[in-house]
Write an enzyme that holds these catalytic residues in place. Sequence first.
Site, PDB file in Angstrom:
ATOM      1  N   HIS A 478       0.660  -7.605   5.563  1.00  0.00           N
ATOM      2  CA  HIS A 478       1.520  -6.422   5.464  1.00  0.00           C
ATOM      3  C   HIS A 478       2.219  -6.386   4.098  1.00  0.00           C
ATOM      4  O   HIS A 478       2.134  -5.389   3.365  1.00  0.00           O
ATOM      5  CB  HIS A 478       2.557  -6.457   6.596  1.00  0.00           C
ATOM      6  CG  HIS A 478       3.512  -5.314   6.576  1.00  0.00           C
ATOM      7  ND1 HIS A 478       3.393  -4.235   7.423  1.00  0.00           N
ATOM      8  CD2 HIS A 478       4.593  -5.052   5.804  1.00  0.00           C
ATOM      9  CE1 HIS A 478       4.352  -3.377   7.170  1.00  0.00           C
ATOM     10  NE2 HIS A 478       5.097  -3.853   6.191  1.00  0.00           N
ATOM     11  N   GLU A 479       2.881  -7.481   3.765  1.00  0.00           N
ATOM     12  CA  GLU A 479       3.633  -7.498   2.505  1.00  0.00           C
ATOM     13  C   GLU A 479       2.694  -7.473   1.303  1.00  0.00           C
ATOM     14  O   GLU A 479       3.030  -6.910   0.263  1.00  0.00           O
ATOM     15  CB  GLU A 479       4.567  -8.713   2.446  1.00  0.00           C
ATOM     16  CG  GLU A 479       5.601  -8.776   3.572  1.00  0.00           C
ATOM     17  CD  GLU A 479       6.418  -7.495   3.751  1.00  0.00           C
ATOM     18  OE1 GLU A 479       6.562  -6.731   2.775  1.00  0.00           O
ATOM     19  OE2 GLU A 479       6.892  -7.248   4.876  1.00  0.00           O
ATOM     20  N   HIS A 482       1.875  -3.890   0.595  1.00  0.00           N
ATOM     21  CA  HIS A 482       2.899  -3.250  -0.245  1.00  0.00           C
ATOM     22  C   HIS A 482       2.716  -3.666  -1.709  1.00  0.00           C
ATOM     23  O   HIS A 482       2.827  -2.857  -2.624  1.00  0.00           O
ATOM     24  CB  HIS A 482       4.299  -3.697   0.184  1.00  0.00           C
ATOM     25  CG  HIS A 482       4.825  -3.024   1.407  1.00  0.00           C
ATOM     26  ND1 HIS A 482       4.875  -1.660   1.545  1.00  0.00           N
ATOM     27  CD2 HIS A 482       5.367  -3.520   2.553  1.00  0.00           C
ATOM     28  CE1 HIS A 482       5.415  -1.359   2.721  1.00  0.00           C
ATOM     29  NE2 HIS A 482       5.717  -2.465   3.347  1.00  0.00           N
ATOM     30  N   HIS A 485      -0.052  -1.851  -3.394  1.00  0.00           N
ATOM     31  CA  HIS A 485       0.342  -0.466  -3.661  1.00  0.00           C
ATOM     32  C   HIS A 485       1.173  -0.406  -4.946  1.00  0.00           C
ATOM     33  O   HIS A 485       1.011   0.489  -5.782  1.00  0.00           O
ATOM     34  CB  HIS A 485       1.177   0.029  -2.470  1.00  0.00           C
ATOM     35  CG  HIS A 485       1.378   1.509  -2.416  1.00  0.00           C
ATOM     36  ND1 HIS A 485       2.339   2.090  -1.632  1.00  0.00           N
ATOM     37  CD2 HIS A 485       0.753   2.536  -3.048  1.00  0.00           C
ATOM     38  CE1 HIS A 485       2.288   3.401  -1.774  1.00  0.00           C
ATOM     39  NE2 HIS A 485       1.338   3.702  -2.627  1.00  0.00           N
TER      40      HIS A 485
HETATM   41 ZN    ZN Z   1       6.620  -2.795   5.216  1.00  0.00          ZN
END
Ligand code: ZN
Length: 693
Positions: A478-479, A482, A485
């Site tokens: 998940h991290e 990010h 991105h």
């Molecule tokens: Zn998040």
Amino acid sequence: MTRSSPENPLLKIDALPDFRRIGPEHAIPAVDGQLQLNRSLIDELAELDTGGDDARTLFARVVVPMERARQRLGRVWSPISHLNAVMNTKAMRESYNACLAKLTAYETELQQNETLCTLYKQILERDRDEGSTLARDQRRLVEDAVRDFRLSGVDLPTRDKERFSDLMRELTATQSRFEENVLDATNAFYHVVTDEAELDGLPDHVITRAAEQAASAGDPIGSAWRFVLDLPTYQAVVKHANSEVLRRLFYEAWSTRASDQGPHAGEWDNTPLMGQILRLRGEIASITGFDSYAGYSLATKMADSVDQVIDFLEELVARSLPAGRKEFQALVDFAGHSLEAWDVAWVVERVRHKLFDISDEMLRPYFPLARVVDGMFALVAKLFDIRIRRDDSVNCWHEDAQYYVLEDADGRARGGFYMDLFVRPDKRSGAWMDTCVVRAELDGMTELPVAYLVCNFTPPSGDQPAQLSHTEVLTLFHEFGHSLHHMLTRVAYPSHSGINGVPWDAVELPSQFLENFVWDREVIGMISGHVSTGEPLPEDLLDRLIASRTFNAGMAMLRQLEFALFDMRLHAQAPPSADQEAQQIAHTLTGVRNKVSVVPVPDFNRFPCSFSHIFAGGYAAGYYSYKWAEVLSADAFSAFEEEGVLNVPTGQRWLHNVLEVGGARDAMEAFVGFRGRPPTPDALLRHSGLTAS
Ligand code: ZN
């Protein structure tokens, strides 16, 4: 050699921060200096003669210098904010808070600057008159800026403007106190076990750590175990401790943090701060012409209205409630008696074990951290045609942290990131990505993006390397989503670069998207291997892991929907008066729980008092974003399911349509660009096993 005034390391912004040299004493002078430079620039712009300028010239004379100023301030501030989060000391906290107050004041002053706003509006007017001469990303940047000026009260009469800045200043300070209370209350709790029988059921690594903690507090090894209240310990206790007394103790300590209940009742009570935060937000909304803070918050989001969000959430409630009820009843049936809140996670683990013969602790040895990280890097290297390599020459803030360089296939640097993955007492809890350097391409100079990827995993213990549960693997992905991105952006202007300028309800899209891969057979093969033998996850264990994905998915979905509805309703109604705050917050929560929750909640539970996402962070009237983005991310991943999970062209389409465009492109347009159609919740419901009723 002695020097009377050594150079402030924070001001060296053309290189990565020198974390070994940065101290709390550097923060205030550096921020003050940069703010002064930015203010002189704004003064100069106010004197600008713009008479003969066309839109593009005006953009270059106004927006570009403002973007550069923003970038420099970000580079000075980022290391301070980061150190406050990962190496918290009293001195750093004081410097951080002092700087935060200055930054908030500057931000408000900037956003309320009529002259500047007029210049931005002029750019749009001239662009219209000239028949759209600005590039699309330039026009979008200016449009967003004009919207944000309005949301900050630029059009207000002077008296209201002053009030608006006071409100913002007070809000930031109050939110920061909320977060400190949570941290202090969490750190204040520990529990010493001296009867070995009480440890029954707990995983070895948790027991070992507790023994080490007791030893460093002065107890001889083997005579006592000292448990602290960090997230990994809390979760291990409520899931695995066979002692109901121990589970209840930890459940109570955790769910009453910073409240009027529990072991430290009243010591760091956040209730008055919550009321104050809601009142401040309510006034901010009304002063800028919104019915509620929820309306104010949605003005910058992908979702259009409060009703749309509530409908979206309630539809998901309706689709999940039957499954959630059935799941809870199955837990009660299994236990053979009614369940208390502190029994639920423990019974879930028992049922999971019975149905799937699988547990976090069985899987952990197959997910050694180093193997997971290597596999994750290999996956994204393939999908996005990039390379990642460690660079030990970069100075970090702690021996647990490392720096990595991200390169294109041809070896050209694209960005970099720090990873700091283990739990420490002076570190904020949870997992997050934050930005160190934002990508910028201004006046022919390119600055490459740099991210911080921070988690709180259990560190290696004794001779055992760090190992992750499957859930922790999801967190890491998940991290990292990010981080990608942020790092893979191609956007030139900092305001829209990476995660900047992306609406909150779309910002979780790339992160939740990457989580999907952790459920894929082939990807699991890439990221797992037994810690001592290197053997792959046995086929039957893998089958059971994948089958377990939809286990209790209804209850998990409802829990998130409860948080999201509580947040949205709380911010959609009139804020509470000072003598009504505790009741109103409780009443709102009960109203939501009655419709959504299937799990019993004890009266002493004060979960809102540590709900930092909405009271201290950016998720106020925005917690629904997780579900919103999850619908988008599941739907996006279903394109990979259709075309091949490791299919490079699909990866490239994702990269170009979504990851590279940051806030420079409309979020819905970017999604449709990738998927070829608007999103539907079908893929999420299918992944969660909630399609067949
Ligand atoms: Zn998040």
